[in-house]
Enzyme design. Structure first.
Site, PDB file in Angstrom:
ATOM      1  N   TYR A   1     -22.541  32.088  70.546  1.00  0.00           N
ATOM      2  CA  TYR A   1     -23.197  31.459  71.385  1.00  0.00           C
ATOM      3  C   TYR A   1     -23.790  32.187  72.488  1.00  0.00           C
ATOM      4  O   TYR A   1     -24.762  31.906  73.196  1.00  0.00           O
ATOM      5  CB  TYR A   1     -22.180  30.292  71.956  1.00  0.00           C
ATOM      6  CG  TYR A   1     -22.061  28.888  71.521  1.00  0.00           C
ATOM      7  CD1 TYR A   1     -21.670  28.979  70.277  1.00  0.00           C
ATOM      8  CD2 TYR A   1     -22.428  28.032  72.157  1.00  0.00           C
ATOM      9  CE1 TYR A   1     -21.132  27.683  69.796  1.00  0.00           C
ATOM     10  CE2 TYR A   1     -22.479  26.535  71.496  1.00  0.00           C
ATOM     11  CZ  TYR A   1     -21.825  26.444  70.182  1.00  0.00           C
ATOM     12  OH  TYR A   1     -21.466  25.240  69.644  1.00  0.00           O
TER      13      TYR A   1
ATOM     14  N   LYS B   1     -11.979  33.917  60.180  1.00  0.00           N
ATOM     15  CA  LYS B   1     -12.564  34.252  59.051  1.00  0.00           C
ATOM     16  C   LYS B   1     -12.402  35.751  58.664  1.00  0.00           C
ATOM     17  O   LYS B   1     -13.534  36.358  58.327  1.00  0.00           O
ATOM     18  CB  LYS B   1     -14.167  33.574  59.055  1.00  0.00           C
ATOM     19  CG  LYS B   1     -14.851  33.719  57.636  1.00  0.00           C
ATOM     20  CD  LYS B   1     -14.499  32.730  56.387  1.00  0.00           C
ATOM     21  CE  LYS B   1     -15.175  33.249  55.272  1.00  0.00           C
ATOM     22  NZ  LYS B   1     -14.576  32.364  54.085  1.00  0.00           N
TER      23      LYS B   1
ATOM     24  N   ASP C   1     -15.428  18.527  66.029  1.00  0.00           N
ATOM     25  CA  ASP C   1     -16.353  17.098  65.656  1.00  0.00           C
ATOM     26  C   ASP C   1     -15.702  16.664  64.160  1.00  0.00           C
ATOM     27  O   ASP C   1     -15.471  15.243  64.242  1.00  0.00           O
ATOM     28  CB  ASP C   1     -17.854  17.518  65.022  1.00  0.00           C
ATOM     29  CG  ASP C   1     -18.748  17.350  66.166  1.00  0.00           C
ATOM     30  OD1 ASP C   1     -18.264  17.418  67.575  1.00  0.00           O
ATOM     31  OD2 ASP C   1     -19.980  16.978  66.198  1.00  0.00           O
TER      32      ASP C   1
ATOM     33  N   ASP D   1     -12.683  27.910  56.581  1.00  0.00           N
ATOM     34  CA  ASP D   1     -13.242  27.058  55.359  1.00  0.00           C
ATOM     35  C   ASP D   1     -11.981  26.249  54.758  1.00  0.00           C
ATOM     36  O   ASP D   1     -12.155  25.063  54.704  1.00  0.00           O
ATOM     37  CB  ASP D   1     -14.023  27.760  54.522  1.00  0.00           C
ATOM     38  CG  ASP D   1     -12.989  29.098  53.962  1.00  0.00           C
ATOM     39  OD1 ASP D   1     -12.127  29.479  54.783  1.00  0.00           O
ATOM     40  OD2 ASP D   1     -13.531  29.620  53.022  1.00  0.00           O
TER      41      ASP D   1
ATOM     42  N   ASP E   1     -16.321  24.282  67.746  1.00  0.00           N
ATOM     43  CA  ASP E   1     -17.374  23.287  67.801  1.00  0.00           C
ATOM     44  C   ASP E   1     -17.265  22.405  66.821  1.00  0.00           C
ATOM     45  O   ASP E   1     -17.199  21.262  66.557  1.00  0.00           O
ATOM     46  CB  ASP E   1     -18.923  24.017  68.060  1.00  0.00           C
ATOM     47  CG  ASP E   1     -19.970  23.066  68.092  1.00  0.00           C
ATOM     48  OD1 ASP E   1     -19.644  22.114  69.016  1.00  0.00           O
ATOM     49  OD2 ASP E   1     -20.769  23.176  67.758  1.00  0.00           O
TER      50      ASP E   1
END
Ligand code: IPM
Ligand code: MG
Length: 360
Positions: A143, A193, A253, A225, A249
């Protein structure tokens, strides 16, 4: 004499003003029932700030926020700004204020209300009782990482961002996540990750180091993942999750759908200095603006988080939570969480009902 809490109110764009209005209603009900004083001062952020001031985060908004006890934000963004210079897109206002106030910790509680079990697209047995606290790092990662941009090289355009985390950034978010885990079920899952990314390997190393100070917390690591898959496969295995900005983020959701709707996901953005900020996790949904259709509960629950985290008004926060539960129990639903046999209400009625159900 009762304390006066100064709240900077930044409604923003799209449905932002619609949901913020309901949050204010509920805070006013708290004032009446509990006798606290809130001073609301409105400011501009996002597209509306671009329209009126030419920038998504005007200086006076930063000043207002910094001189307040807490910030209450709606949402930013509208398709009509999609063609703007990226430097003054509405989203820059939101990212800018997160950075200005150093709001490094974004708490997104995904808690399933028993009354809403049938609103989830997932089977009841998997989602009933889900109660996950997502702790998302908010001021680092791709970001904000430099270098970034779109350039032309060898006659081809190339776009790039930099996924970067400093040790101190990982350390402070990890400490907070462990502290939260200590107050809950003492289980923390760190998502990264690390099988591919160097930045994640550092993330894991620092989280492990911080863990030594919290021997009671059971720490696990999960690749992002796999975490995305496990959240749907068996969400109840999670209690507190800590992760970086972009993974957080996306996963938050996803988690919102476990609890029925993105319209239910509140958030608090905390810092170790200055005021914190409270905003629903959803976006500005410009197509629904002013239609009195959207769910204000995420915003109202964000106001409850403000009472708790910024003002230490735990009883008052609980009064808001209880009011939300009562209204859901009484069968009222906005369209996103509507199911058969329930009473459909609009944004404003939902706000009224929750405000009316606030009791000392
Ligand atoms: C969120 C939103 C923001 C983000 C956007 C609007 C910049 O998606 O708060 O989750 O990506 O952080
Ligand atoms: Mg998001």
């Amino acid at each position: 004499m009762a304390n006066t809490y100064k709240i900077a109110v930044l409604p923003g764009d799209g449905i932002g003003p619609d949901v913020i209005e309901q949050g204010i209603k509920v805070l006013k009900a708290i004032t009446e029932k509990f006798g606290h004083k809130f001073k609301f001062t409105y400011g501009l952020i996002g597209g509306i700030a671009v329209d009126e001031k030419g920038v998504p985060l005007p200086e006076e908004t930063i000043e207002l926020a910094k001189n307040s006890d807490a910030v209450f934000l709606g949402a930013v963004g509208d398709w009509k700004y999609d063609t703007l210079d990226p430097a003054i897109r509405p989203e820059k206002g939101l990212l800018g204020i997160r950075k200005e106030l150093e709001l490094f910790a974004n708490l997104r509680p995904a808690m399933m209300y028993d009354e809403l079990v049938s609103s989830s697209t997932l089977k009841e047995e998997y989602v009933k009782g889900v109660d996950i606290m997502i702790v998302r790092e908010l001021t680092g990662d791709v970001y904000f990482g430099e270098p970034k941009g779109i350039q032309e090289r060898n006659g081809q355009k190339v776009g790039f961002n930099n996924m970067i985390y400093w040790e101190y950034e990982i350390e402070r978010i990890a400490k907070l996540a462990f502290a939260i885990a200590m107050k809950r079920s003492k289980k923390l899952c760190s998502v990264d990750k690390a099988n591919v990314l160097d930045v994640s390997r550092l993330w894991r190393e620092v989280v492990e180091r911080v863990a030594k100070n919290y021997p009671e917390v059971e720490l696990s690591h999960m690749y992002v993942d796999n975490a995305a898959m496990q959240l749907i496969r068996n969400p109840k295995q999670f209690d507190v999750m800590v992760t970086g900005n972009i993974f957080g983020d996306i996963l938050s959701d996803e988690a919102s759908m476990l609890i029925g709707s993105l319209g239910m996901l509140a958030s608090a953005s905390l810092t170790d200095k200055g005021p914190a900020m409270y905003e629903p996790s959803h976006g500005s949904a410009p197509d629904l603006k002013g239609l009195n259709k959207v769910n204000p509960i995420a915003t109202i629950m964000s106001a409850a988080m403000m009472l708790k985290y910024s003002f230490n008004l735990d009883n008052e926060a609980e009064a808001v939570e209880n009011a939300v539960k009562q209204v859901l129990k009484d069968g009222y639903r906005t369209f996103d969480i509507m199911s058969e046999g329930k009473t459909l209400v609009g944004t404003s009625q939902m706000g009224d009902l929750i405000a009316e159900n606030i009791f000392c």
